[in-house]
Design a protein around this motif. Sequence first.
Motif, PDB file in Angstrom:
ATOM      1  N   UNK A  71       0.824  -1.192   0.000  1.00  0.00           N
ATOM      2  CA  UNK A  71       0.000   0.000   0.000  1.00  0.00           C
ATOM      3  C   UNK A  71       0.869   1.258   0.000  1.00  0.00           C
ATOM      4  N   UNK A  72       0.388   2.298  -0.635  1.00  0.00           N
ATOM      5  CA  UNK A  72       1.010   3.609  -0.492  1.00  0.00           C
ATOM      6  C   UNK A  72       0.742   4.102   0.926  1.00  0.00           C
ATOM      7  N   UNK A  73       1.736   4.665   1.564  1.00  0.00           N
ATOM      8  CA  UNK A  73       1.617   5.123   2.944  1.00  0.00           C
ATOM      9  C   UNK A  73       1.646   6.649   2.985  1.00  0.00           C
ATOM     10  N   UNK A  74       0.621   7.212   3.600  1.00  0.00           N
ATOM     11  CA  UNK A  74       0.616   8.633   3.948  1.00  0.00           C
ATOM     12  C   UNK A  74       0.777   8.659   5.460  1.00  0.00           C
ATOM     13  N   UNK A  75       1.972   8.992   5.926  1.00  0.00           N
ATOM     14  CA  UNK A  75       2.283   8.871   7.350  1.00  0.00           C
ATOM     15  C   UNK A  75       2.167  10.245   8.007  1.00  0.00           C
ATOM     16  N   UNK A  76       1.288  10.331   9.006  1.00  0.00           N
ATOM     17  CA  UNK A  76       0.957  11.624   9.599  1.00  0.00           C
ATOM     18  C   UNK A  76       0.890  11.539  11.124  1.00  0.00           C
ATOM     19  N   UNK A  77       1.994  11.813  11.812  1.00  0.00           N
ATOM     20  CA  UNK A  77       1.948  11.835  13.282  1.00  0.00           C
ATOM     21  C   UNK A  77       1.135  13.016  13.779  1.00  0.00           C
ATOM     22  N   UNK A  78       0.314  12.778  14.799  1.00  0.00           N
ATOM     23  CA  UNK A  78      -0.541  13.859  15.324  1.00  0.00           C
ATOM     24  C   UNK A  78      -0.561  13.836  16.848  1.00  0.00           C
ATOM     25  N   UNK A  79       0.609  13.945  17.436  1.00  0.00           N
ATOM     26  CA  UNK A  79       0.675  14.085  18.888  1.00  0.00           C
ATOM     27  C   UNK A  79       0.096  15.441  19.264  1.00  0.00           C
ATOM     28  N   UNK A  80      -0.875  15.450  20.178  1.00  0.00           N
ATOM     29  CA  UNK A  80      -1.516  16.702  20.563  1.00  0.00           C
ATOM     30  C   UNK A  80      -1.457  16.946  22.057  1.00  0.00           C
ATOM     31  N   UNK A  81      -1.734  18.185  22.425  1.00  0.00           N
ATOM     32  CA  UNK A  81      -1.777  18.587  23.831  1.00  0.00           C
ATOM     33  C   UNK A  81      -0.500  18.192  24.573  1.00  0.00           C
ATOM     34  N   UNK A  82       0.622  18.440  23.927  1.00  0.00           N
ATOM     35  CA  UNK A  82       1.938  18.176  24.505  1.00  0.00           C
ATOM     36  C   UNK A  82       2.818  19.386  24.214  1.00  0.00           C
ATOM     37  N   UNK A  83       3.926  19.545  24.941  1.00  0.00           N
ATOM     38  CA  UNK A  83       4.835  20.659  24.660  1.00  0.00           C
ATOM     39  C   UNK A  83       5.344  20.611  23.220  1.00  0.00           C
ATOM     40  N   UNK A  84       5.606  21.789  22.650  1.00  0.00           N
ATOM     41  CA  UNK A  84       6.063  21.852  21.263  1.00  0.00           C
ATOM     42  C   UNK A  84       7.280  20.967  21.023  1.00  0.00           C
ATOM     43  N   UNK A  85       8.202  20.973  21.943  1.00  0.00           N
ATOM     44  CA  UNK A  85       9.424  20.177  21.769  1.00  0.00           C
ATOM     45  C   UNK A  85       9.090  18.697  21.617  1.00  0.00           C
ATOM     46  N   UNK A  86       8.142  18.214  22.412  1.00  0.00           N
ATOM     47  CA  UNK A  86       7.759  16.805  22.323  1.00  0.00           C
ATOM     48  C   UNK A  86       7.058  16.507  20.997  1.00  0.00           C
ATOM     49  N   UNK A  87       6.204  17.426  20.548  1.00  0.00           N
ATOM     50  CA  UNK A  87       5.502  17.226  19.280  1.00  0.00           C
ATOM     51  C   UNK A  87       6.504  17.146  18.127  1.00  0.00           C
ATOM     52  N   UNK A  88       7.499  18.029  18.128  1.00  0.00           N
ATOM     53  CA  UNK A  88       8.479  18.043  17.048  1.00  0.00           C
ATOM     54  C   UNK A  88       9.393  16.829  17.098  1.00  0.00           C
ATOM     55  N   UNK A  89       9.740  16.361  18.279  1.00  0.00           N
ATOM     56  CA  UNK A  89      10.561  15.147  18.378  1.00  0.00           C
ATOM     57  C   UNK A  89       9.767  13.919  17.934  1.00  0.00           C
ATOM     58  N   UNK A  90       8.500  13.883  18.284  1.00  0.00           N
ATOM     59  CA  UNK A  90       7.611  12.816  17.841  1.00  0.00           C
ATOM     60  C   UNK A  90       7.547  12.793  16.308  1.00  0.00           C
ATOM     61  N   UNK A  91       7.458  13.974  15.701  1.00  0.00           N
ATOM     62  CA  UNK A  91       7.475  14.083  14.253  1.00  0.00           C
ATOM     63  C   UNK A  91       8.802  13.601  13.681  1.00  0.00           C
ATOM     64  N   UNK A  92       9.902  14.001  14.294  1.00  0.00           N
ATOM     65  CA  UNK A  92      11.221  13.622  13.777  1.00  0.00           C
ATOM     66  C   UNK A  92      11.412  12.108  13.802  1.00  0.00           C
ATOM     67  N   UNK A  93      11.041  11.466  14.912  1.00  0.00           N
ATOM     68  CA  UNK A  93      11.204  10.020  14.996  1.00  0.00           C
ATOM     69  C   UNK A  93      10.358   9.302  13.951  1.00  0.00           C
ATOM     70  N   UNK A  94       9.127   9.772  13.779  1.00  0.00           N
ATOM     71  CA  UNK A  94       8.258   9.157  12.791  1.00  0.00           C
ATOM     72  C   UNK A  94       8.785   9.405  11.386  1.00  0.00           C
ATOM     73  N   UNK A  95       9.274  10.618  11.139  1.00  0.00           N
ATOM     74  CA  UNK A  95       9.814  10.954   9.826  1.00  0.00           C
ATOM     75  C   UNK A  95      11.046  10.146   9.471  1.00  0.00           C
ATOM     76  N   UNK A  96      11.873   9.844  10.452  1.00  0.00           N
ATOM     77  CA  UNK A  96      13.060   9.002  10.187  1.00  0.00           C
ATOM     78  C   UNK A  96      12.629   7.618   9.717  1.00  0.00           C
ATOM     79  N   UNK A  97      11.580   7.096  10.319  1.00  0.00           N
ATOM     80  CA  UNK A  97      11.087   5.792   9.891  1.00  0.00           C
ATOM     81  C   UNK A  97      10.512   5.882   8.478  1.00  0.00           C
ATOM     82  N   UNK A  98       9.785   6.958   8.190  1.00  0.00           N
ATOM     83  CA  UNK A  98       9.259   7.140   6.837  1.00  0.00           C
ATOM     84  C   UNK A  98      10.385   7.162   5.814  1.00  0.00           C
ATOM     85  N   UNK A  99      11.491   7.789   6.158  1.00  0.00           N
ATOM     86  CA  UNK A  99      12.634   7.825   5.243  1.00  0.00           C
ATOM     87  C   UNK A  99      13.220   6.434   5.038  1.00  0.00           C
TER      88      UNK A  99
END
Length: 376
Positions: free
Chosen positions: A100-128
């Motif tokens: 399947x084609x994957x559209x990967x979209x992390x959506x950590x909410x109601x957390x500090x900005x730093x945590x949201x961006x790190x959550x995005x980075x970890x998920x993005x590394x896996x997407x890569x």
Amino acid sequence: MQRNQGIKRAQFLAGMASAGLAAAVLPAGRAGAAPPGPRHHGVVYTVGAGETPGTAFSTARMREDIRVIRDELYADTVDVTGDGVERLTATAGEAAERGLRVWLQPTLGDAPERDILEHLAETGRFAERLRRHGAAVDLSVGCEFWLFVPGIVPGDDVFERIRNLLDGTVDPVAMQRRLDRFTAKAAAVGRSVFRGRLSYAAAQDDEVDWGLFDIVGIDYYSYFPHKADYVRELSRYLRWGKPLAVTEFGTCAYVGAPRTAGMGWDIVDNTKEPPEIKGDLVRSERTQAAYLLQLLDAFAAVDVYAAMAFEFVTPDAPHRPGDPRHDLDMASYSLTKTLKDRPDDPASGWHWEPKQAFHALARRYRSARTGRPRTR
């Protein structure tokens, strides 16, 4: 996005080859005119932790759901969204393994900005990593930041932010400035870890600097009586000269739901125990199915790159046959209805059954799959 909820197989198979992915699922297609529809047709699959012990994330259940999305819904794309890096990556890996084609979209909410961006980075590394192994994958840096990221709109949670927006107690200029700042940060993080196409899932009226992204992503919940009105509205998202992905579309299963313009979920009185459906609404799976097909027709007219129906399953909004006052599935956008073995037990097991919307999309998606050559 539906709002009525409270809002490890993480490694891709090392031996997977690009050619294997290309041939894994979809037939090459027949000659002749393609049936109407987006170039990629999919569904949103949310990987949250669940609100009760009985609805907690299950890897085994997820794997079976992904199989159904491919083999019975006939989608070629799955929008893997939600929070929890392990849940996101396990689900994305499973979808990619199945071709399947994957559209990967992390959506950590109601957390500090730093945590949201790190959550995005970890998920993005896996997407890569998926991309480098040959998977068809796009990365979205998130969804409607003004709603989920604290500090952009006043409010302690999603529901307070929505109320403040509806009440007009928000400074729009300050909100836009804060939204722009965080969106730019998220785009920079996405670019730093992912070399494929980058996007973001915006609300329809959001002002976004689409120069930061490769694909314009819109959560689309409009209602018009005529197809031409949809086409006119959707066409304005093409002015950036970039592919348009409809990152969410859908409605709830009751009469009049499409006219709520994305607020169809707001029919539950959560002050009651158990929560109750407000008013005397009439359940109608037919209404939901018809609206989805109407939108797909409009998407075809503007050559939408990808469209992801919201959503596959909503475990925390169970259907109660014969009990319309407590049929929380009426407030769900899900293509399936959740049925609990023991309705009043939070730890109860459950299963889903397809709604009319599932069958309607399956017919349309199957036609698109067999009639259109696969593209990357």
